[in-house]
Write a protein that holds these residues in place. Structure first.
Motif, PDB file in Angstrom:
ATOM      1  N   LEU A  53      18.994  10.715  -4.162  1.00  0.00           N
ATOM      2  CA  LEU A  53      17.717  10.023  -4.063  1.00  0.00           C
ATOM      3  C   LEU A  53      17.950   8.748  -3.265  1.00  0.00           C
ATOM      4  CD1 LEU A  53      14.722   9.832  -5.025  1.00  0.00           C
ATOM      5  CD2 LEU A  53      15.574   8.467  -6.930  1.00  0.00           C
ATOM      6  N   ILE A  54      17.187   8.603  -2.188  1.00  0.00           N
ATOM      7  CA  ILE A  54      17.251   7.388  -1.363  1.00  0.00           C
ATOM      8  C   ILE A  54      15.865   6.773  -1.412  1.00  0.00           C
ATOM      9  CG2 ILE A  54      17.605   6.473   0.965  1.00  0.00           C
ATOM     10  CD1 ILE A  54      19.430   8.900   1.485  1.00  0.00           C
ATOM     11  N   TYR A  55      15.775   5.485  -1.730  1.00  0.00           N
ATOM     12  CA  TYR A  55      14.457   4.858  -1.862  1.00  0.00           C
ATOM     13  C   TYR A  55      14.467   3.448  -1.303  1.00  0.00           C
ATOM     14  CZ  TYR A  55      16.473   2.413  -5.854  1.00  0.00           C
ATOM     15  OH  TYR A  55      17.271   1.633  -6.648  1.00  0.00           O
ATOM     16  N   ARG A  56      13.269   2.981  -0.989  1.00  0.00           N
ATOM     17  CA  ARG A  56      13.079   1.608  -0.528  1.00  0.00           C
ATOM     18  C   ARG A  56      11.842   1.037  -1.216  1.00  0.00           C
ATOM     19  NH1 ARG A  56      17.318   2.599   0.910  1.00  0.00           N
ATOM     20  NH2 ARG A  56      18.311   2.415   2.912  1.00  0.00           N
ATOM     21  N   PRO A  57      11.981  -0.070  -1.922  1.00  0.00           N
ATOM     22  CA  PRO A  57      10.807  -0.736  -2.527  1.00  0.00           C
ATOM     23  C   PRO A  57      10.138  -1.675  -1.529  1.00  0.00           C
ATOM     24  CG  PRO A  57      12.824  -1.771  -3.283  1.00  0.00           C
ATOM     25  CD  PRO A  57      13.234  -0.656  -2.352  1.00  0.00           C
ATOM     26  N   ARG A  58       8.852  -1.900  -1.718  1.00  0.00           N
ATOM     27  CA  ARG A  58       8.099  -2.815  -0.862  1.00  0.00           C
ATOM     28  C   ARG A  58       7.097  -3.561  -1.743  1.00  0.00           C
ATOM     29  NH1 ARG A  58       9.115  -4.783   3.417  1.00  0.00           N
ATOM     30  NH2 ARG A  58       9.567  -2.848   4.435  1.00  0.00           N
ATOM     31  N   PRO A  59       7.400  -4.805  -2.149  1.00  0.00           N
ATOM     32  CA  PRO A  59       6.425  -5.587  -2.933  1.00  0.00           C
ATOM     33  C   PRO A  59       5.188  -5.904  -2.091  1.00  0.00           C
ATOM     34  CG  PRO A  59       8.613  -6.587  -3.003  1.00  0.00           C
ATOM     35  CD  PRO A  59       8.653  -5.514  -1.957  1.00  0.00           C
ATOM     36  N   ASP A  60       4.095  -6.264  -2.731  1.00  0.00           N
ATOM     37  CA  ASP A  60       2.851  -6.540  -1.995  1.00  0.00           C
ATOM     38  C   ASP A  60       2.796  -7.956  -1.450  1.00  0.00           C
ATOM     39  OD1 ASP A  60       2.350  -8.076  -4.201  1.00  0.00           O
ATOM     40  OD2 ASP A  60       0.391  -7.238  -4.615  1.00  0.00           O
ATOM     41  N   THR A  61       3.934  -8.602  -1.341  1.00  0.00           N
ATOM     42  CA  THR A  61       3.969  -9.991  -0.881  1.00  0.00           C
ATOM     43  C   THR A  61       4.304 -10.085   0.602  1.00  0.00           C
ATOM     44  OG1 THR A  61       6.270 -10.101  -1.595  1.00  0.00           O
ATOM     45  CG2 THR A  61       4.608 -10.909  -3.132  1.00  0.00           C
ATOM     46  N   ARG A  62       3.864  -9.117   1.387  1.00  0.00           N
ATOM     47  CA  ARG A  62       4.127  -9.135   2.820  1.00  0.00           C
ATOM     48  C   ARG A  62       3.232 -10.158   3.502  1.00  0.00           C
ATOM     49  NH1 ARG A  62       5.118  -3.073   4.668  1.00  0.00           N
ATOM     50  NH2 ARG A  62       4.757  -4.064   6.651  1.00  0.00           N
ATOM     51  N   ARG A  63       3.744 -10.732   4.569  1.00  0.00           N
ATOM     52  CA  ARG A  63       2.980 -11.745   5.298  1.00  0.00           C
ATOM     53  C   ARG A  63       1.735 -11.170   5.954  1.00  0.00           C
ATOM     54  NH1 ARG A  63       7.962 -13.012   8.115  1.00  0.00           N
ATOM     55  NH2 ARG A  63       9.255 -13.800   6.464  1.00  0.00           N
ATOM     56  N   ASP A  64       1.797  -9.906   6.376  1.00  0.00           N
ATOM     57  CA  ASP A  64       0.655  -9.308   7.067  1.00  0.00           C
ATOM     58  C   ASP A  64      -0.438  -8.839   6.107  1.00  0.00           C
ATOM     59  OD1 ASP A  64       1.831  -7.069   5.947  1.00  0.00           O
ATOM     60  OD2 ASP A  64       2.201  -6.054   7.848  1.00  0.00           O
ATOM     61  N   GLY A  65      -0.225  -8.972   4.797  1.00  0.00           N
ATOM     62  CA  GLY A  65      -1.234  -8.602   3.810  1.00  0.00           C
ATOM     63  C   GLY A  65      -1.260  -7.123   3.485  1.00  0.00           C
ATOM     64  N   ARG A  66      -0.462  -6.317   4.154  1.00  0.00           N
ATOM     65  CA  ARG A  66      -0.430  -4.872   3.921  1.00  0.00           C
ATOM     66  C   ARG A  66       0.185  -4.577   2.565  1.00  0.00           C
ATOM     67  NH1 ARG A  66      -0.496  -0.555   7.661  1.00  0.00           N
ATOM     68  NH2 ARG A  66       0.289   1.326   6.686  1.00  0.00           N
ATOM     69  N   LYS A  67      -0.429  -3.670   1.798  1.00  0.00           N
ATOM     70  CA  LYS A  67       0.066  -3.366   0.466  1.00  0.00           C
ATOM     71  C   LYS A  67       0.902  -2.099   0.399  1.00  0.00           C
ATOM     72  CE  LYS A  67      -3.596  -5.694  -1.943  1.00  0.00           C
ATOM     73  NZ  LYS A  67      -3.162  -6.586  -2.920  1.00  0.00           N
ATOM     74  N   SER A  68       0.900  -1.307   1.443  1.00  0.00           N
ATOM     75  CA  SER A  68       1.695  -0.083   1.437  1.00  0.00           C
ATOM     76  C   SER A  68       2.611  -0.067   2.660  1.00  0.00           C
ATOM     77  CB  SER A  68       0.777   1.139   1.433  1.00  0.00           C
ATOM     78  OG  SER A  68      -0.012   1.141   2.604  1.00  0.00           O
ATOM     79  N   PHE A  69       3.338   1.006   2.807  1.00  0.00           N
ATOM     80  CA  PHE A  69       4.297   1.115   3.897  1.00  0.00           C
ATOM     81  C   PHE A  69       3.599   1.347   5.230  1.00  0.00           C
ATOM     82  CE2 PHE A  69       7.009   1.592   0.361  1.00  0.00           C
ATOM     83  CZ  PHE A  69       8.299   1.362   0.786  1.00  0.00           C
ATOM     84  N   ALA A  70       4.128   0.740   6.273  1.00  0.00           N
ATOM     85  CA  ALA A  70       3.700   1.000   7.642  1.00  0.00           C
ATOM     86  C   ALA A  70       4.595   2.103   8.199  1.00  0.00           C
ATOM     87  CB  ALA A  70       3.835  -0.264   8.484  1.00  0.00           C
TER      88      ALA A  70
END
Length: 186
Positions: A53-70
């Motif tokens: 299992l390979i995973y990457r987390p992405r909190p919603d604290t991105r500067r661009d305001g995006r809440k999911s993965f690009a």
């Protein structure tokens, strides 16, 4: 290799609760939070080797305001998996709009080590990573009221790490799809 994304919020999923007979159980949750943690994961299968299992987390604290993965986040995850696994990848994923962007299609077309197959629309039962999310929500995250976003992130990472070391859970998620490594496209 199967890919999927899930979102986790600070509101706890409830696995079990109880109350006296005739009384409706009430679960008190401290506040309502819009904090979110998105995770993209790859369930990796190769004949003769243990599942990974390979995973990457992405909190919603991105500067661009995006809440999911690009699409660039998925690109980076695929490149990391290619480096970590040391060989060509065959990826099976759903029809998430980010997977279908022109940037992602161009990236896939440029890579000789990457082959991508799309799952049919509305077929989460064919994606073993859905089983990973279910195991995570029913295990480490069940009945937990998170105190802050850091607590949510720590708990999710700890749960995914436990699953990473249990290839039998990952294999069980593949078995739950009724697919076998031999039936996965070459």
């Amino acid at each position: 290799m199967f890919e999927d994304e899930a979102g986790f919020t600070m509101t706890p999923p409830t696995a079990r609760t109880w109350s006296r007979r005739g009384h409706t159980p009430v679960i008190t949750v401290r506040g309502r939070s819009r904090r979110r943690l998105s995770i993209a994961a790859l369930a990796c299968y190769k004949a003769g080797e243990r599942s990974r299992l390979i995973y990457r987390p992405r909190p919603d604290t991105r500067r661009d305001g995006r809440k999911s993965f690009a699409w660039t986040d998925y690109r980076d995850l695929l490149q990391a998996a290619h480096q970590q696994l040391g060989g060509p990848l065959v990826v099976v994923w759903d029809n998430l709009n980010t997977h279908l962007t022109s940037g992602m299609r161009a990236f896939i077309a440029e890579q000789d080590w990457l082959t991508v197959f799309q799952l049919p629309a509305y077929a989460p039962d064919l994606n073993p990573v859905e089983g990973i999310w279910s195991a995570l929500r029913g295990g480490r995250l069940a009945n937990t009221a998170f105190t802050d976003p850091a607590h949510l992130i720590r708990t999710v990472r700890r749960g995914l790490r436990e699953i990473q070391y249990r290839s039998d859970i990952i294999d069980g998620c593949l078995t739950g799809t009724r697919l076998r490594p031999a039936t996965i496209p070459p």
